[in-house]
Motif scaffolding. Sequence first.
Motif, PDB file in Angstrom:
ATOM      1  N   ILE A  22       0.861  -1.087  -0.132  1.00 15.48           N
ATOM      2  CA  ILE A  22       0.039  -0.062  -0.025  1.00 15.48           C
ATOM      3  C   ILE A  22       0.812   1.173  -0.071  1.00 15.48           C
ATOM      4  CG2 ILE A  22      -1.613   1.220   1.377  1.00 15.48           C
ATOM      5  CD1 ILE A  22      -2.769  -1.211   2.196  1.00 15.48           C
ATOM      6  N   LYS A  23       1.766   1.262   0.698  1.00 10.71           N
ATOM      7  CA  LYS A  23       2.773   2.388   0.932  1.00 10.71           C
ATOM      8  C   LYS A  23       3.453   2.872  -0.142  1.00 10.71           C
ATOM      9  CE  LYS A  23       1.979   3.812   5.404  1.00 10.71           C
ATOM     10  NZ  LYS A  23       1.343   4.957   5.785  1.00 10.71           N
ATOM     11  N   SER A  24       3.852   1.752  -1.075  1.00 12.12           N
ATOM     12  CA  SER A  24       4.906   1.911  -2.044  1.00 12.12           C
ATOM     13  C   SER A  24       4.272   2.140  -3.279  1.00 12.12           C
ATOM     14  CB  SER A  24       5.677   0.717  -2.358  1.00 12.12           C
ATOM     15  OG  SER A  24       5.064  -0.380  -2.615  1.00 12.12           O
ATOM     16  N   LYS A  25       2.903   2.163  -3.459  1.00  7.42           N
ATOM     17  CA  LYS A  25       2.126   2.238  -4.772  1.00  7.42           C
ATOM     18  C   LYS A  25       2.253   3.875  -5.021  1.00  7.42           C
ATOM     19  CE  LYS A  25      -1.052  -1.284  -4.757  1.00  7.42           C
ATOM     20  NZ  LYS A  25      -1.009  -1.634  -6.229  1.00  7.42           N
ATOM     21  N   SER A  26       2.271   4.198  -6.205  1.00  3.76           N
ATOM     22  CA  SER A  26       2.273   5.845  -6.564  1.00  3.76           C
ATOM     23  C   SER A  26       0.960   6.129  -6.597  1.00  3.76           C
ATOM     24  CB  SER A  26       2.995   5.982  -7.813  1.00  3.76           C
ATOM     25  OG  SER A  26       2.893   7.087  -8.218  1.00  3.76           O
ATOM     26  N   ILE A  27       0.349   6.521  -5.295  1.00  5.76           N
ATOM     27  CA  ILE A  27      -1.145   6.772  -5.138  1.00  5.76           C
ATOM     28  C   ILE A  27      -1.002   8.223  -4.252  1.00  5.76           C
ATOM     29  CG2 ILE A  27      -2.007   4.748  -5.814  1.00  5.76           C
ATOM     30  CD1 ILE A  27      -2.236   4.168  -2.826  1.00  5.76           C
ATOM     31  N   SER A  28      -2.212   8.866  -4.185  1.00  2.60           N
ATOM     32  CA  SER A  28      -2.607   9.614  -3.264  1.00  2.60           C
ATOM     33  C   SER A  28      -2.725   9.409  -1.935  1.00  2.60           C
ATOM     34  CB  SER A  28      -3.758  10.537  -3.695  1.00  2.60           C
ATOM     35  OG  SER A  28      -4.924   9.838  -3.661  1.00  2.60           O
ATOM     36  N   ILE A  29      -2.564  10.496  -0.877  1.00  2.00           N
ATOM     37  CA  ILE A  29      -2.667  10.056   0.430  1.00  2.00           C
ATOM     38  C   ILE A  29      -4.390   9.520   0.513  1.00  2.00           C
ATOM     39  CG2 ILE A  29      -2.931  10.924   3.020  1.00  2.00           C
ATOM     40  CD1 ILE A  29      -0.766  12.875   1.866  1.00  2.00           C
ATOM     41  N   SER A  30      -5.395  10.228   0.084  1.00  2.00           N
ATOM     42  CA  SER A  30      -6.545   9.536   0.268  1.00  2.00           C
ATOM     43  C   SER A  30      -6.870   8.125  -0.404  1.00  2.00           C
ATOM     44  CB  SER A  30      -7.703  10.506  -0.485  1.00  2.00           C
ATOM     45  OG  SER A  30      -7.333  10.856  -1.765  1.00  2.00           O
ATOM     46  N   GLU A  31      -6.259   7.900  -1.543  1.00  2.00           N
ATOM     47  CA  GLU A  31      -6.239   6.506  -2.233  1.00  2.00           C
ATOM     48  C   GLU A  31      -5.607   5.685  -1.327  1.00  2.00           C
ATOM     49  OE1 GLU A  31      -8.265   6.915  -5.619  1.00  2.00           O
ATOM     50  OE2 GLU A  31      -7.519   5.414  -5.034  1.00  2.00           O
ATOM     51  N   GLU A  32      -4.553   5.905  -0.656  1.00  4.23           N
ATOM     52  CA  GLU A  32      -3.906   4.966   0.307  1.00  4.23           C
ATOM     53  C   GLU A  32      -4.751   4.648   1.405  1.00  4.23           C
ATOM     54  OE1 GLU A  32      -0.879   5.543   3.771  1.00  4.23           O
ATOM     55  OE2 GLU A  32      -0.261   6.477   1.941  1.00  4.23           O
ATOM     56  N   GLN A  33      -5.444   5.717   2.105  1.00  2.00           N
ATOM     57  CA  GLN A  33      -6.152   5.574   3.073  1.00  2.00           C
ATOM     58  C   GLN A  33      -7.320   4.753   3.004  1.00  2.00           C
ATOM     59  OE1 GLN A  33      -5.698   5.845   6.149  1.00  2.00           O
ATOM     60  NE2 GLN A  33      -7.966   5.737   6.899  1.00  2.00           N
ATOM     61  N   TYR A  34      -7.768   5.013   1.579  1.00  4.39           N
ATOM     62  CA  TYR A  34      -9.038   4.236   1.197  1.00  4.39           C
ATOM     63  C   TYR A  34      -8.852   2.655   1.087  1.00  4.39           C
ATOM     64  CZ  TYR A  34     -12.749   2.400  -1.726  1.00  4.39           C
ATOM     65  OH  TYR A  34     -13.902   1.818  -2.264  1.00  4.39           O
ATOM     66  N   MET A  35      -7.492   2.438   0.581  1.00  7.92           N
ATOM     67  CA  MET A  35      -7.278   1.081   0.392  1.00  7.92           C
ATOM     68  C   MET A  35      -6.733   0.394   1.732  1.00  7.92           C
ATOM     69  SD  MET A  35      -4.437   1.770  -2.743  1.00  7.92           S
ATOM     70  CE  MET A  35      -3.817   0.160  -2.837  1.00  7.92           C
ATOM     71  N   PHE A  36      -6.092   1.235   2.660  1.00  9.40           N
ATOM     72  CA  PHE A  36      -5.872   0.583   3.861  1.00  9.40           C
ATOM     73  C   PHE A  36      -7.232   0.268   4.801  1.00  9.40           C
ATOM     74  CE2 PHE A  36      -5.437   1.765   8.496  1.00  9.40           C
ATOM     75  CZ  PHE A  36      -4.704   0.861   8.866  1.00  9.40           C
ATOM     76  N   GLU A  37      -8.309   1.042   4.721  1.00  7.56           N
ATOM     77  CA  GLU A  37      -9.595   1.080   5.275  1.00  7.56           C
ATOM     78  C   GLU A  37     -10.148  -0.413   4.792  1.00  7.56           C
ATOM     79  OE1 GLU A  37     -12.059   4.229   5.034  1.00  7.56           O
ATOM     80  OE2 GLU A  37     -10.824   5.596   5.936  1.00  7.56           O
ATOM     81  N   LYS A  38     -10.205  -0.609   3.460  1.00  6.87           N
ATOM     82  CA  LYS A  38     -10.504  -1.575   2.818  1.00  6.87           C
ATOM     83  C   LYS A  38     -10.041  -2.859   3.074  1.00  6.87           C
ATOM     84  CE  LYS A  38     -13.827   0.781   1.013  1.00  6.87           C
ATOM     85  NZ  LYS A  38     -15.250   0.798   1.759  1.00  6.87           N
ATOM     86  N   TYR A  39      -8.823  -2.968   3.109  1.00  9.87           N
ATOM     87  CA  TYR A  39      -7.828  -4.140   3.764  1.00  9.87           C
ATOM     88  C   TYR A  39      -8.477  -4.521   4.790  1.00  9.87           C
ATOM     89  CZ  TYR A  39      -4.449  -7.210   5.162  1.00  9.87           C
ATOM     90  OH  TYR A  39      -4.012  -8.471   5.597  1.00  9.87           O
ATOM     91  N   ILE A  40      -8.514  -3.442   6.008  1.00  9.06           N
ATOM     92  CA  ILE A  40      -8.963  -3.914   7.247  1.00  9.06           C
ATOM     93  C   ILE A  40     -10.167  -4.570   7.225  1.00  9.06           C
ATOM     94  CG2 ILE A  40      -9.437  -3.038   9.727  1.00  9.06           C
ATOM     95  CD1 ILE A  40      -6.438  -2.888   8.762  1.00  9.06           C
ATOM     96  N   LEU A  41     -11.324  -3.980   6.597  1.00  6.06           N
ATOM     97  CA  LEU A  41     -12.608  -4.513   6.542  1.00  6.06           C
ATOM     98  C   LEU A  41     -12.540  -6.064   6.002  1.00  6.06           C
ATOM     99  CD1 LEU A  41     -14.740  -1.106   5.799  1.00  6.06           C
ATOM    100  CD2 LEU A  41     -14.329  -2.374   7.950  1.00  6.06           C
ATOM    101  N   TYR A  42     -12.014  -6.178   4.795  1.00  9.39           N
ATOM    102  CA  TYR A  42     -11.859  -7.319   4.211  1.00  9.39           C
ATOM    103  C   TYR A  42     -11.193  -8.206   5.072  1.00  9.39           C
ATOM    104  CZ  TYR A  42     -10.108 -10.700   0.604  1.00  9.39           C
ATOM    105  OH  TYR A  42     -10.006 -11.869  -0.136  1.00  9.39           O
ATOM    106  N   TYR A  43     -10.168  -8.005   5.821  1.00  3.27           N
ATOM    107  CA  TYR A  43      -9.683  -8.941   6.761  1.00  3.27           C
ATOM    108  C   TYR A  43     -10.664  -9.406   7.804  1.00  3.27           C
ATOM    109  CZ  TYR A  43      -7.469 -10.635  11.040  1.00  3.27           C
ATOM    110  OH  TYR A  43      -7.135 -11.534  12.237  1.00  3.27           O
ATOM    111  N   PHE A  44     -11.387  -8.627   8.248  1.00  2.00           N
ATOM    112  CA  PHE A  44     -12.535  -8.856   9.283  1.00  2.00           C
ATOM    113  C   PHE A  44     -13.332  -9.755   8.638  1.00  2.00           C
ATOM    114  CE2 PHE A  44     -11.039  -5.110  11.812  1.00  2.00           C
ATOM    115  CZ  PHE A  44     -10.732  -6.012  12.810  1.00  2.00           C
ATOM    116  N   LEU A  45     -13.939  -9.355   7.439  1.00  2.00           N
ATOM    117  CA  LEU A  45     -14.923 -10.158   6.847  1.00  2.00           C
ATOM    118  C   LEU A  45     -14.552 -11.533   6.633  1.00  2.00           C
ATOM    119  CD1 LEU A  45     -16.242  -7.668   3.964  1.00  2.00           C
ATOM    120  CD2 LEU A  45     -17.709  -8.733   6.026  1.00  2.00           C
ATOM    121  N   GLU A  46     -13.220 -11.652   6.274  1.00  2.00           N
ATOM    122  CA  GLU A  46     -12.756 -12.974   6.028  1.00  2.00           C
ATOM    123  C   GLU A  46     -12.352 -13.770   6.987  1.00  2.00           C
ATOM    124  OE1 GLU A  46     -11.626 -14.710   2.727  1.00  2.00           O
ATOM    125  OE2 GLU A  46     -13.184 -13.196   2.277  1.00  2.00           O
ATOM    126  N   GLU A  47     -11.934 -13.207   8.257  1.00  2.00           N
ATOM    127  CA  GLU A  47     -11.739 -13.735   9.522  1.00  2.00           C
ATOM    128  C   GLU A  47     -12.931 -14.529  10.040  1.00  2.00           C
ATOM    129  OE1 GLU A  47      -9.227 -14.805  12.914  1.00  2.00           O
ATOM    130  OE2 GLU A  47      -8.625 -14.080  10.900  1.00  2.00           O
TER     131      GLU A  47
END
Length: 508
Positions: free
Chosen positions: A9-34
């Motif tokens: 996530i951190k290394s991608k050439s993306i904006s701060i808001s895009e990075e945060q969006y991906m971070f949030e989605k990853y966390i929620l995805y993790y919980f859903l899978e768990e």
Amino acid sequence: MEKKPFKNIKSKSISISEEQYMFEKYILYYFLEEFKLKKETIFTDFVIETNDNNSLKFDAILPKDWKNLKGPVLIEIRKKLNKKEFSKIAQNINSLPKNEIKTFLLILNVDSISINEPDYREIWQEVTDGQIELNIWDLKQVENNMRLSHNYKSNYNDLNFAEIEKTLIEETTEKQSISDNIGVLKNLIATNGCVLFLGSGVSKEYELPLWHELINGLSEDVVNNLEFSNDKEAEELNYLEKIMLKKELNYLLGSNTLLAANYLESGISNPEAELGEPNYRKEFNQRLRGVLYEKYEEPSNSDSQLKEIAEKIVSSKKNRGITKVITYNYDDLLQREIKKANPDFEIETVFRGDVAQSNRFPIYHVHGFLPEDDSKYKEYEIKDQEIVFTEKSYFDLQQLKNKSERNRVQSKALRRNIVVMVGLSLNDPNLRRLLLETEKEAEVKTYVLLHSHSIKKSKYLKDLKTQVGNRFLERHHQILRQNLLKLGVDVIWYENHEDVVKILKQIF
């Protein structure tokens, strides 16, 4: 060495808001899978009622205990959080029914050195008396907790975020989200008020043109102004010639409306005046106004969107209901409807990039102002109006950023107020830039009323199986909503234009 989950996530050439969006989605995805593996449930975008009948939305809630956290666990995911923002969250959580929530988990996309946890805990204790347990995770704790409980293989550095979004979308029921949004919005506006952002869709009932129709109307002017001064034998253009030339011009201008606007401004404006001079602007502004009101007609129905908005404005109390309007429209139809609803209601129309200077109700025309009758507005001169219409005018506005009062008033509203957008398609480049800039700093969410597509009005889906068409449209609307959420905007869908007035009545 085990790979770090957020390196990708951190290394991608993306904006701060895009990075945060991906971070949030990853966390929620993790919980859903768990929780899916445990055959248990997690609710995302969770709405919960407070003791005073308001509604609050959080990123997720875990109904049962998880790890060392007592359930139900309320989850909020943020990029950063200052003390004032955290105190507000604590106050909101403290207003929830007692014993309903056992733990509040705050997940921050920051390193541990960026968090002064004792300060957070002191605020939490002071506001909530410690009745709800507080847990704060930084990036390191997120990595550790996820690694500890992972019992399925996943290469974090090759995360497929398109697949993650798809999973999250399918877990969310769109209809439930719509009703939730209306309920949340109604309660928020009742206690905090809101700012209305208006687009050309609200003026359509009065037969005023949408953007592409405005372009077409001006292209006719360019054709009509053709001169054959060097050809003494040339006759005036006949009707068919004008039609064909207009079609050719629209074809040559293509689908880029901003480039078309540049061309049309040059073709209509006074050629002897310098670009930007009052005389240059005056001729173009006058013709733009002519096309704007050319087909104006009062709507036959008594329940137009602007009439409903006007009635809600005059009945709003201080800091309740609608507190101000920011409009991208050049027309003064809202002012007229307000005066019909209450002739004594005082309005301040801000059209020169200024700040409202009185206690009157402010209407900001951030793209310029072209009233049908100049005499109704004190100190108004059409030649002084800097209309945001061409590519250059948009570029100038973006370059000025917050040096421009037009930008500042929008940015301030998006950061501090509940914003409801009506009649907007969200294609405006400057507005999208402002949304990206303010998304993570916004204290509350922005909502937009958008027209949903249907098989009945589709050009191609009518020829397909109903099941196929419905599935396509469902997915289409889900993707649109997810993209707007990246800008900090949630959607309230409506099927028919008549539904907008019904939704406005529900919200206000």
